[in-house]
Design an enzyme around this catalytic site. Structure first.
Site, PDB file in Angstrom:
ATOM      1  N   LYS A 115      -8.850  51.954 105.131  1.00 52.19           N
ATOM      2  CA  LYS A 115      -8.038  52.912 104.386  1.00 52.19           C
ATOM      3  C   LYS A 115      -7.872  54.219 105.141  1.00 52.19           C
ATOM      4  O   LYS A 115      -6.825  54.858 105.041  1.00 52.19           O
ATOM      5  CB  LYS A 115      -8.628  53.173 102.991  1.00 52.19           C
ATOM      6  CG  LYS A 115      -8.412  52.013 102.039  1.00 52.19           C
ATOM      7  CD  LYS A 115      -8.553  52.431 100.599  1.00 52.19           C
ATOM      8  CE  LYS A 115      -8.340  51.233  99.673  1.00 52.19           C
ATOM      9  NZ  LYS A 115      -8.675  51.524  98.280  1.00 52.19           N
ATOM     10  N   LYS A 197      -3.613  35.489 102.262  1.00 52.09           N
ATOM     11  CA  LYS A 197      -3.740  35.523 100.804  1.00 52.09           C
ATOM     12  C   LYS A 197      -2.500  36.188 100.189  1.00 52.09           C
ATOM     13  O   LYS A 197      -1.943  37.106 100.790  1.00 52.09           O
ATOM     14  CB  LYS A 197      -4.982  36.359 100.452  1.00 52.09           C
ATOM     15  CG  LYS A 197      -5.680  35.941  99.179  1.00 52.09           C
ATOM     16  CD  LYS A 197      -6.982  36.727  99.003  1.00 52.09           C
ATOM     17  CE  LYS A 197      -6.859  37.671  97.838  1.00 52.09           C
ATOM     18  NZ  LYS A 197      -8.057  38.467  97.588  1.00 52.09           N
ATOM     19  N   LYS A 200      -0.673  42.067  96.731  1.00 55.17           N
ATOM     20  CA  LYS A 200       0.197  43.036  96.058  1.00 55.17           C
ATOM     21  C   LYS A 200       1.004  43.830  97.059  1.00 55.17           C
ATOM     22  O   LYS A 200       2.042  44.373  96.739  1.00 55.17           O
ATOM     23  CB  LYS A 200      -0.609  44.096  95.295  1.00 55.17           C
ATOM     24  CG  LYS A 200      -1.778  43.681  94.486  1.00 55.17           C
ATOM     25  CD  LYS A 200      -2.197  44.881  93.612  1.00 55.17           C
ATOM     26  CE  LYS A 200      -3.700  45.009  93.480  1.00 55.17           C
ATOM     27  NZ  LYS A 200      -4.160  45.999  92.524  1.00 55.17           N
TER      28      LYS A 200
END
Ligand code: TRP
Length: 334
Positions: A115, A197, A200
């Site tokens: 992040k 995967k 979002k």
């Protein structure tokens, strides 16, 4: 333990739109857990502000997620569904646990590294201590089990270390939580790259089915799903695209993969993708309708929010008061 039951805690962030993968892999399976566990499901809005958010948007999404939990079948009378920011104990315990966490431990967290690379202009202290807030979420309710994805395992390990460290100094204060490994949900992959995967945050709009996608959008995404040139519907690693579609169909219909293979024996990919799309619509449409219905019932949702925040606060305060006493804060005068 609360009464006879073990405690389960999990949280989700209201950022980004949830995908079919989140639903089939997590949410759907949570529904059956409330008989066995005393469940707390938090909308972790305090975690969300570690990256910059639009306030109106965050508020809207947080409510939508809370409603989605209920629409997915989590009975809010049995499951404590609440906003993290409504229970001040999370922040208070996080401060105390910050004082028991080493910089080196937080520096090692891969999510922090990822992040801070992604948000290089805003590497704030909250992003750094994010795992301590997460540990506080879990320890505040004396959770025995925590259903988490593999990406959160490192944070759960830290939570266990903190609990043990604290207990070692002050006696048995915290339950040391375990990862919940029960019936795991289907692992749903990207429709465009079955090696990844379903996420979002995928930039390719065709890669993920979102829970709020309209039926025609779902059908289109399924039709465009990447397969292969084998021209046979078999459940095997060599055909990851087809395998993923079988997994989706199987999770949506409750049929075993072998049954699905039999059902579509000799039929083409086009026909199969259509059936997958229809199966997904038949699962998501009722969920969307229920969410829309609940969304209109403002009084009911508000009452749930209030009641569950009070319930969460009650258990949180029990732990917090004990912790405050242990570390030497003066007793409150009543
Ligand atoms: N960090 C988790 C995630 O991004 C969300 C979360 C916050 C959580 N607190 C938690 C998950 C406590 C499990 C338990 O997925």
């Amino acid at each position: 333990m609360i009464g006879e039951k073990k405690v389960l805690f999990s949280g989700m962030q209201a950022t980004g739109n949830l995908t079919l993968g989140n639903y089939l892999g997590a949410l759907k399976n949570w529904v059956s857990l409330s008989d066995e566990y005393e469940c707390f499901y938090s909308v972790v809005d305090m975690h969300s502000i570690t990256v910059r958010q639009n306030p109106a948007e965050l508020r809207k999404r947080a409510r939508a997620l809370l409603i989605l939990y209920i629409a997915a079948g989590l009975d809010p009378e049995k499951n404590c569904i609440y906003y993290q920011s409504h229970v001040s104990g999370h922040a208070e315990l996080a401060w105390i646990l910050n004082c028991f966490t080493y910089m080196g431990e937080l520096n090692r967290m891969t999510q922090f590294k990822d992040k801070s690379a992604k948000h290089a202009d805003n590497i704030n202290a909250g992003l750094f201590t994010y795992p301590v807030l997460m540990a506080s979420d879990i320890l505040l309710y004396q959770a025995d089990v925590v259903p988490v994805g593999i990406d959160q395992m490192q944070h759960l390990e830290l939570t266990r270390d903190l609990a043990q460290r604290f207990n070692h100094i002050y006696g048995n204060v915290f339950t040391v939580p375990e990862a919940y490994i029960g019936k795991v949900g289907a692992k749903i992959m990207s429709l465009q790259d079955p090696a990844k995967k379903m996420s979002k945050s995928d930039e390719n709009p065709n890669a993920s089915i979102f829970l709020m996608d309209e039926p025609d959008v779902i059908m289109r995404k399924c039709k465009r799903a990447v397969t292969d040139s084998e021209a046979q519907i078999l459940y095997r690693e060599e055909q990851p695209g087809v395998k993923n579609l079988i997994d989706i169909y199987s999770a949506c219909t409750g049929k075993q993969p072998e049954e699905v293979v039999k059902e579509f024996d000799g039929r083409g990919y086009g026909e199969f993708k259509l059936a997958v799309g229809e199966a997904v619509v038949s699962v998501l449409k009722p969920l969307q309708d229920e969410a829309a219905r609940l969304n209109k019932d403002k009084a009911y949702i508000d009452s749930i929010i209030k009641k569950n925040a009070e319930k969460a606060d009650y258990y949180a305060m029990k732990t917090l008061r004990k912790v405050q006493k242990k570390v030497g804060f003066p007793e409150r005068i009543r």
